[in-house]
Design an enzyme around this catalytic site. Sequence first.
Site, short mmCIF file in Angstrom:
data_model
loop_
_atom_site.label_atom_id
_atom_site.label_comp_id
_atom_site.label_asym_id
_atom_site.label_seq_id
_atom_site.Cartn_x
_atom_site.Cartn_y
_atom_site.Cartn_z
N SER A 61 0.85 -1.19 0.00
CA SER A 61 0.00 0.00 0.00
C SER A 61 0.88 1.24 0.00
O SER A 61 1.62 1.50 0.96
CB SER A 61 -0.90 0.01 1.23
OG SER A 61 -1.50 1.28 1.33
N HIS A 118 -0.82 -0.85 -4.47
CA HIS A 118 -2.16 -0.53 -3.96
C HIS A 118 -2.23 0.97 -3.70
O HIS A 118 -1.43 1.52 -2.95
CB HIS A 118 -2.40 -1.33 -2.67
CG HIS A 118 -3.77 -1.19 -2.10
ND1 HIS A 118 -4.86 -1.88 -2.59
CD2 HIS A 118 -4.24 -0.45 -1.06
CE1 HIS A 118 -5.93 -1.57 -1.88
NE2 HIS A 118 -5.58 -0.70 -0.94
N ASP A 167 -4.51 4.00 -2.35
CA ASP A 167 -5.69 4.31 -1.52
C ASP A 167 -6.19 5.72 -1.82
O ASP A 167 -5.54 6.71 -1.46
CB ASP A 167 -5.31 4.19 -0.03
CG ASP A 167 -5.17 2.74 0.38
OD1 ASP A 167 -6.14 1.98 0.23
OD2 ASP A 167 -4.06 2.36 0.83
N MET A 223 -8.91 8.42 -1.06
CA MET A 223 -9.87 8.77 0.00
C MET A 223 -10.33 10.21 -0.22
O MET A 223 -9.52 11.07 -0.59
CB MET A 223 -9.21 8.68 1.38
CG MET A 223 -8.55 7.34 1.66
SD MET A 223 -7.95 7.26 3.36
CE MET A 223 -7.00 5.74 3.30
N HIS A 268 -8.04 1.60 -4.73
CA HIS A 268 -9.07 1.32 -3.72
C HIS A 268 -9.76 2.65 -3.42
O HIS A 268 -9.18 3.52 -2.80
CB HIS A 268 -8.37 0.72 -2.49
CG HIS A 268 -9.27 0.51 -1.32
ND1 HIS A 268 -8.78 0.30 -0.04
CD2 HIS A 268 -10.63 0.45 -1.21
CE1 HIS A 268 -9.80 0.14 0.80
NE2 HIS A 268 -10.92 0.23 0.12
N MET A 290 -12.07 4.82 -1.53
CA MET A 290 -12.83 5.06 -0.30
C MET A 290 -13.48 6.43 -0.45
O MET A 290 -13.05 7.42 0.14
CB MET A 290 -11.89 4.97 0.90
CG MET A 290 -11.52 3.54 1.23
SD MET A 290 -10.00 3.42 2.19
CE MET A 290 -8.79 3.46 0.86
N MET A 307 -12.26 -5.74 3.83
CA MET A 307 -11.50 -4.85 4.73
C MET A 307 -11.27 -5.55 6.06
O MET A 307 -12.21 -6.06 6.67
CB MET A 307 -12.26 -3.53 4.98
CG MET A 307 -12.29 -2.56 3.81
SD MET A 307 -10.67 -2.09 3.17
CE MET A 307 -9.91 -1.27 4.56
N ASP A 330 -7.20 -6.30 3.18
CA ASP A 330 -6.55 -5.00 3.30
C ASP A 330 -6.68 -4.47 4.72
O ASP A 330 -7.79 -4.20 5.18
CB ASP A 330 -7.22 -4.04 2.30
CG ASP A 330 -6.56 -2.66 2.25
OD1 ASP A 330 -5.49 -2.49 2.87
OD2 ASP A 330 -7.11 -1.77 1.58
O1 LIG Z 1 -7.20 0.87 2.73
C1 LIG Z 1 -6.38 1.13 3.58
C2 LIG Z 1 -6.76 1.93 4.77
O2 LIG Z 1 -8.07 2.29 4.68
C3 LIG Z 1 -4.93 0.70 3.41
O3 LIG Z 1 -4.79 0.05 2.18
C4 LIG Z 1 -4.46 -0.21 4.54
O4 LIG Z 1 -4.73 0.29 5.78
C5 LIG Z 1 -3.00 -0.61 4.39
O5 LIG Z 1 -2.22 -0.24 5.44
P1 LIG Z 1 -1.66 -1.24 6.59
O6 LIG Z 1 -1.11 -2.44 5.90
O7 LIG Z 1 -0.62 -0.41 7.26
O8 LIG Z 1 -2.84 -1.57 7.47
FE LIG Z 2 -6.66 0.05 0.79
#
Ligand SMILES: O=C(CO)[C@H](O)[C@H](O)COP(=O)(O)O
Ligand SMILES: [Fe+2]
Length: 223
Positions: free
Chosen positions: A10, A35, A37, A39, A68, A70, A143, A177
Amino acid sequence: MAVTPKIAPSMLSSDFANLASEAHRMINYGADWLHMDIMDGHFVPNLTMGAPIIESLRKHTKAYLDCHLMVTNPLDYVESLGKAGASGFTFHVEASKDNWKELIQNIKSQGMKPGVAINPGTSVEEVYPLVESENPVEMVLVMTVEPGFGGQKFMPDMMEKVRILRKKYPSLDIEVDGGLGPSTIDAAASAGANCIVAGSSVFGAPEPAQVISLLRNSVEKAQ
Ligand SMILES: O=C(CO)[C@H](O)[C@H](O)COP(=O)(O)O
Ligand SMILES: [Fe+2]
């Protein structure tokens, strides 16, 4: 099982000021996907990146960009992310109750792979219609933390969702994730997850390549 392991660091845990070199570093360490993210500060209480960053990164790498979303209105992001060079577009089922058919259609028209994500509080049944549709999603992201931030603790109770999905859909890509790393990967892999997102455990490791390889070995061993 026909599914292949995909290890996806990520980039939320990377140095955003050096995103291209961080991406190259992860691919050289053995990552399959990156990955990303996205948001919006509304669906989740955090704001990260959007199409301009994906477009900039795409100029520096051919890697699969696993986005991803969000965000509250995923449909608003499809065209810009497609044009920016995103590879996968995973929207949340909680944000697409009325328009998931249109979303999947548009994501595919933009040449991206559609996926659907479910929050910890959402029941797994909610994704069945999207997987069983005539024009289906091609990945389910379970998740394993509340979305919004990296570095949170893995929620083992979510593995029941993964087990149910793997039993029902033997060849589906199932991504997990949140909180994945050496101490949690075996639970996810044995439940049937094959796409593994890992942020802090990879970027925070002295030898990220070793962590990536450990994650991959665990998924391979479980199959
Ligand atoms: O979608 C996510 C948070 O919403 C991230 O992809 C996820 O938290 C990855 O980080 P870690 O491996 O440190 O938990
Ligand atoms: Fe994510």
